[in-house]
Write a protein that holds these residues in place. Structure first.
Motif, PDB file in Angstrom:
ATOM      1  N   ASP A  12       0.821  -1.208   0.000  1.00 18.85           N
ATOM      2  CA  ASP A  12       0.000   0.000   0.000  1.00 18.85           C
ATOM      3  C   ASP A  12       0.858   1.262   0.000  1.00 18.85           C
ATOM      4  N   ALA A  13       1.934   1.257   0.774  1.00 15.13           N
ATOM      5  CA  ALA A  13       2.837   2.411   0.823  1.00 15.13           C
ATOM      6  C   ALA A  13       3.493   2.648  -0.535  1.00 15.13           C
ATOM      7  N   LEU A  14       3.841   1.579  -1.222  1.00 11.42           N
ATOM      8  CA  LEU A  14       4.442   1.710  -2.554  1.00 11.42           C
ATOM      9  C   LEU A  14       3.430   2.242  -3.557  1.00 11.42           C
ATOM     10  N   GLU A  15       2.209   1.747  -3.471  1.00  9.42           N
ATOM     11  CA  GLU A  15       1.174   2.211  -4.397  1.00  9.42           C
ATOM     12  C   GLU A  15       0.814   3.676  -4.156  1.00  9.42           C
ATOM     13  N   ASP A  16       0.901   4.134  -2.899  1.00  9.88           N
ATOM     14  CA  ASP A  16       0.612   5.535  -2.580  1.00  9.88           C
ATOM     15  C   ASP A  16       1.510   6.496  -3.363  1.00  9.88           C
ATOM     16  N   ILE A  17       2.735   6.079  -3.628  1.00  9.75           N
ATOM     17  CA  ILE A  17       3.722   6.944  -4.288  1.00  9.75           C
ATOM     18  C   ILE A  17       3.924   6.498  -5.740  1.00  9.75           C
ATOM     19  N   LYS A  18       3.009   5.685  -6.243  1.00  8.96           N
ATOM     20  CA  LYS A  18       2.976   5.288  -7.661  1.00  8.96           C
ATOM     21  C   LYS A  18       4.186   4.452  -8.099  1.00  8.96           C
ATOM     22  N   ALA A  19       4.618   3.547  -7.261  1.00  8.00           N
ATOM     23  CA  ALA A  19       5.664   2.598  -7.665  1.00  8.00           C
ATOM     24  C   ALA A  19       5.135   1.735  -8.795  1.00  8.00           C
ATOM     25  N   GLN A  20       6.032   1.268  -9.643  1.00  6.46           N
ATOM     26  CA  GLN A  20       5.647   0.415 -10.763  1.00  6.46           C
ATOM     27  C   GLN A  20       6.247  -0.977 -10.582  1.00  6.46           C
ATOM     28  N   ASP A  21       5.653  -1.931 -11.286  1.00  6.50           N
ATOM     29  CA  ASP A  21       6.151  -3.319 -11.309  1.00  6.50           C
ATOM     30  C   ASP A  21       6.424  -3.871  -9.911  1.00  6.50           C
ATOM     31  N   ILE A  22       5.470  -3.715  -9.023  1.00  4.56           N
ATOM     32  CA  ILE A  22       5.599  -4.234  -7.660  1.00  4.56           C
ATOM     33  C   ILE A  22       5.507  -5.752  -7.709  1.00  4.56           C
ATOM     34  N   THR A  43      10.785   5.872 -11.090  1.00  4.08           N
ATOM     35  CA  THR A  43      11.238   6.542 -12.312  1.00  4.08           C
ATOM     36  C   THR A  43      12.336   7.571 -12.090  1.00  4.08           C
ATOM     37  N   SER A  44      12.669   7.861 -10.827  1.00  5.78           N
ATOM     38  CA  SER A  44      13.701   8.864 -10.552  1.00  5.78           C
ATOM     39  C   SER A  44      14.313   8.637  -9.174  1.00  5.78           C
ATOM     40  N   ASN A  45      15.448   9.303  -8.931  1.00  6.26           N
ATOM     41  CA  ASN A  45      16.079   9.244  -7.609  1.00  6.26           C
ATOM     42  C   ASN A  45      15.132   9.786  -6.544  1.00  6.26           C
ATOM     43  N   ARG A  46      14.446  10.852  -6.892  1.00  4.31           N
ATOM     44  CA  ARG A  46      13.499  11.462  -5.955  1.00  4.31           C
ATOM     45  C   ARG A  46      12.388  10.477  -5.591  1.00  4.31           C
ATOM     46  N   GLN A  47      11.886   9.744  -6.579  1.00  3.67           N
ATOM     47  CA  GLN A  47      10.798   8.804  -6.293  1.00  3.67           C
ATOM     48  C   GLN A  47      11.286   7.629  -5.455  1.00  3.67           C
ATOM     49  N   THR A  48      12.495   7.110  -5.702  1.00  7.37           N
ATOM     50  CA  THR A  48      12.984   6.002  -4.868  1.00  7.37           C
ATOM     51  C   THR A  48      13.084   6.443  -3.417  1.00  7.37           C
ATOM     52  N   ARG A  49      13.573   7.654  -3.203  1.00  9.22           N
ATOM     53  CA  ARG A  49      13.672   8.174  -1.829  1.00  9.22           C
ATOM     54  C   ARG A  49      12.286   8.361  -1.209  1.00  9.22           C
ATOM     55  N   ALA A  50      11.349   8.884  -1.989  1.00  9.06           N
ATOM     56  CA  ALA A  50       9.990   9.091  -1.481  1.00  9.06           C
ATOM     57  C   ALA A  50       9.328   7.750  -1.150  1.00  9.06           C
ATOM     58  N   LEU A  51       9.550   6.751  -1.994  1.00 12.77           N
ATOM     59  CA  LEU A  51       8.999   5.419  -1.733  1.00 12.77           C
ATOM     60  C   LEU A  51       9.568   4.856  -0.430  1.00 12.77           C
ATOM     61  N   ALA A  52      10.886   4.964  -0.258  1.00 14.47           N
ATOM     62  CA  ALA A  52      11.529   4.452   0.954  1.00 14.47           C
ATOM     63  C   ALA A  52      10.990   5.160   2.195  1.00 14.47           C
ATOM     64  N   LYS A  53      10.852   6.471   2.111  1.00 16.06           N
ATOM     65  CA  LYS A  53      10.328   7.235   3.253  1.00 16.06           C
ATOM     66  C   LYS A  53       8.890   6.822   3.561  1.00 16.06           C
ATOM     67  N   ASN A  54       8.070   6.637   2.532  1.00 23.11           N
ATOM     68  CA  ASN A  54       6.685   6.256   2.762  1.00 23.11           C
ATOM     69  C   ASN A  54       6.581   4.851   3.358  1.00 23.11           C
ATOM     70  N   VAL A  55       7.392   3.910   2.868  1.00 19.21           N
ATOM     71  CA  VAL A  55       7.411   2.560   3.450  1.00 19.21           C
ATOM     72  C   VAL A  55       7.827   2.653   4.917  1.00 19.21           C
ATOM     73  N   HIS A  56       8.883   3.412   5.192  1.00 16.54           N
ATOM     74  CA  HIS A  56       9.355   3.616   6.570  1.00 16.54           C
ATOM     75  C   HIS A  56       8.230   4.160   7.452  1.00 16.54           C
ATOM     76  N   ASP A  57       7.613   5.263   6.995  1.00 13.18           N
ATOM     77  CA  ASP A  57       6.587   5.925   7.800  1.00 13.18           C
ATOM     78  C   ASP A  57       5.362   5.045   8.027  1.00 13.18           C
ATOM     79  N   LYS A  58       4.890   4.378   6.979  1.00  8.45           N
ATOM     80  CA  LYS A  58       3.686   3.541   7.099  1.00  8.45           C
ATOM     81  C   LYS A  58       3.953   2.302   7.970  1.00  8.45           C
ATOM     82  N   ALA A  59       5.152   1.741   7.858  1.00 10.93           N
ATOM     83  CA  ALA A  59       5.500   0.585   8.698  1.00 10.93           C
ATOM     84  C   ALA A  59       5.546   1.004  10.171  1.00 10.93           C
TER      85      ALA A  59
END
Length: 139
Positions: A12-22, A43-59
């Motif tokens: 869910d955290a990955l989908e929130d930030i529009k990750a692809q090919d989960i 798709t970008s360095n910024r998105q990988t960081r945002a995904l990691a932060k969102n996974v961290h925060d949601k967990a």
């Protein structure tokens, strides 16, 4: 620890930030250290960081421990270690080059995904229902 709940929180955290090919893989038969590997493309360095932060925060919000986050400095490949679940967030070229699915991909876990989470539909994936709930714009 509820592995299914943690797995759902991560997806869910990955989908929130529009990750692809989960993709989620059962690795319990391969590793004694963790039970799931989750991979997603950004798709970008910024998105990988945002995904990691969102996974961290949601967990954390769900009461799970975050052991570490690695790779945020470059953002090309970020790893989030949640103990029983390890999350790999990669840009397309990195994911294609290392092709971790060859290592961890023997037992794919079926999870419900939003259609936008995959760049192209794949067999064996459960999508949220596509029931023409939205009226046609042409009418």
């Amino acid at each position: 620890m509820d592995l299914r709940k943690l797995q759902r929180v991560v997806v869910d955290a990955l989908e929130d930030i529009k990750a692809q090919d989960i993709a989620v893989f059962d690795t319990a038969h391969i590793s004694d250290v963790f039970d799931r590997v989750v991979m997603a493309t950004a798709t970008s360095n910024r998105q990988t960081r945002a995904l990691a932060k969102n996974v961290h925060d949601k967990a954390k919000e769900a009461g799970f421990d975050v052991l570490s986050i690695e790779g945020e400095d470059t953002g090309e490949w970020v790893l989030v270690d949640l103990g029983d679940v390890v999350v790999h967030l990669m840009q397309p070229a990195i994911r294609e080059y290392y092709h971790l699915e060859e290592i961890w991909g023997e037992k794919k876990v079926r999870v419900k995904l939003n259609p936008h989470s995959l760049s192209k539909p794949q067999p064996g994936i459960d999508y949220f229902p596509q029931n023409n709930a939205y009226p046609s714009l042409a009418s």
